[in-house]
Design a protein around this motif. Sequence first.
Motif, short mmCIF file in Angstrom:
data_model
loop_
_atom_site.label_atom_id
_atom_site.label_comp_id
_atom_site.label_asym_id
_atom_site.label_seq_id
_atom_site.Cartn_x
_atom_site.Cartn_y
_atom_site.Cartn_z
N MET A 20 0.86 -1.17 0.00
CA MET A 20 0.00 0.00 0.00
C MET A 20 0.90 1.24 0.00
O MET A 20 1.62 1.49 0.98
N PRO A 21 0.92 2.01 -1.09
CA PRO A 21 1.88 3.12 -1.17
C PRO A 21 1.78 4.12 -0.02
O PRO A 21 2.79 4.65 0.43
N SER A 22 0.60 4.39 0.44
CA SER A 22 0.44 5.45 1.45
C SER A 22 0.95 5.04 2.82
O SER A 22 1.27 5.89 3.64
N THR A 23 1.00 3.74 3.09
CA THR A 23 1.38 3.29 4.43
C THR A 23 2.56 2.33 4.43
O THR A 23 3.15 2.08 5.48
N GLY A 24 2.87 1.77 3.27
CA GLY A 24 3.92 0.76 3.21
C GLY A 24 3.47 -0.61 3.69
O GLY A 24 4.26 -1.55 3.76
N THR A 25 2.20 -0.74 4.01
CA THR A 25 1.68 -2.02 4.50
C THR A 25 1.66 -3.05 3.38
O THR A 25 1.25 -2.76 2.26
N LYS A 26 2.11 -4.25 3.72
CA LYS A 26 2.04 -5.34 2.75
C LYS A 26 0.65 -5.96 2.85
O LYS A 26 0.23 -6.41 3.92
N VAL A 27 -0.02 -5.96 1.73
CA VAL A 27 -1.43 -6.38 1.70
C VAL A 27 -1.56 -7.63 0.84
O VAL A 27 -0.90 -7.77 -0.18
N ILE A 28 -2.41 -8.55 1.30
CA ILE A 28 -2.72 -9.75 0.52
C ILE A 28 -4.00 -9.48 -0.28
O ILE A 28 -5.02 -9.08 0.29
N VAL A 29 -3.93 -9.70 -1.58
CA VAL A 29 -5.10 -9.57 -2.44
C VAL A 29 -5.46 -10.96 -2.95
O VAL A 29 -4.60 -11.70 -3.43
N VAL A 30 -6.73 -11.34 -2.80
CA VAL A 30 -7.17 -12.69 -3.15
C VAL A 30 -8.33 -12.60 -4.13
O VAL A 30 -9.24 -11.76 -3.97
N ARG A 31 -8.32 -13.46 -5.12
CA ARG A 31 -9.48 -13.60 -6.01
C ARG A 31 -10.41 -14.64 -5.39
O ARG A 31 -10.09 -15.83 -5.35
N ASN A 32 -11.54 -14.20 -4.88
CA ASN A 32 -12.46 -15.10 -4.19
C ASN A 32 -13.46 -15.77 -5.13
O ASN A 32 -13.92 -16.87 -4.85
N SER A 33 -13.82 -15.07 -6.19
CA SER A 33 -14.75 -15.63 -7.16
C SER A 33 -14.62 -14.82 -8.44
O SER A 33 -13.81 -13.89 -8.52
N GLU A 34 -15.45 -15.14 -9.39
CA GLU A 34 -15.38 -14.40 -10.65
C GLU A 34 -15.60 -12.91 -10.44
O GLU A 34 -15.01 -12.08 -11.12
N THR A 35 -16.45 -12.58 -9.47
CA THR A 35 -16.84 -11.18 -9.29
C THR A 35 -16.31 -10.55 -8.01
O THR A 35 -16.55 -9.37 -7.78
N GLU A 36 -15.59 -11.33 -7.18
CA GLU A 36 -15.18 -10.78 -5.90
C GLU A 36 -13.68 -10.94 -5.64
O GLU A 36 -13.10 -11.98 -5.98
N VAL A 37 -13.12 -9.92 -5.05
CA VAL A 37 -11.74 -9.98 -4.56
C VAL A 37 -11.73 -9.48 -3.12
O VAL A 37 -12.63 -8.75 -2.71
N SER A 38 -10.72 -9.87 -2.38
CA SER A 38 -10.53 -9.39 -1.01
C SER A 38 -9.14 -8.83 -0.88
O SER A 38 -8.22 -9.27 -1.56
#
Length: 236
Positions: free
Chosen positions: A61-79
């Motif tokens: 995350m550029p603004s905080t430097g936090t390492k974030v996990i992005v997951v594809r949960n379904s065809e229409t959803e991500v987390s």
Amino acid sequence: MNPYISRRTFCLRTAQASVGFALTGIPLPGSASAGHEITIDLTLGANSVLTSTGGALYVIMPSTGTKVIVVRNSETEVSAFSSVCTHNGCQVDLPVSGIATCPCHGARFSDTGVVLKGPAASDLRKYYASVDGTVVYVDSDPVSVIKEQGMPENGNTALAVSRYRGNETLNLSWTDGTAKPGTVSLIDVKGRHVSSMKWDGRNTCTIATGKMPRGEYIFKVSVAGGEVLIRGVSIN
Ligand code: FES
């Protein structure tokens, strides 16, 4: 850091100092996208893992430097959720078969960041994420100015916006010292008008969304000769 991301081009005035400086020097090979902190182009090979359900990757995350996990949960959803374990701060592994495990003491989380097994006692911090065709968006702050027309500070919002996390409350005030009375309207995730309130334009305007469903909503601030749209995102 995933190299195929870009930062949002609009920042809240109140966040400009910290966000702007934090972003200085970060390469921006991707296309800028108004209102979103991170844009992930799924047509690029490094990001293609997110085209399949269950796929996951880390982004910074550029603004905080936090390492974030992005997951594809379904065809229409991500987390999107922080990789920082809520037990003692270790980095949680990418999810495998829907389970993200912390290597330090074995805490487990779901593929949406919900704690499943201790010693962690709370969920990983969530961020708003959405997918639109071949692009995934992630936001560090669920509030941003998305449109401004006819306002005195061309290209730079005349509104100061501060947000209180937890109760989805915004404080608005004009930054140029003049009093511009108007109306503030809340528009829900389906584009329906929910409520409006008059604003004297002189004192701080405090508005709350109430309990909104997950997704985007809009605050529309209308004054003589102009309007500002503020995008809010509920991550409930
Ligand atoms: Fe993650 Fe202890 S730091 S389980």
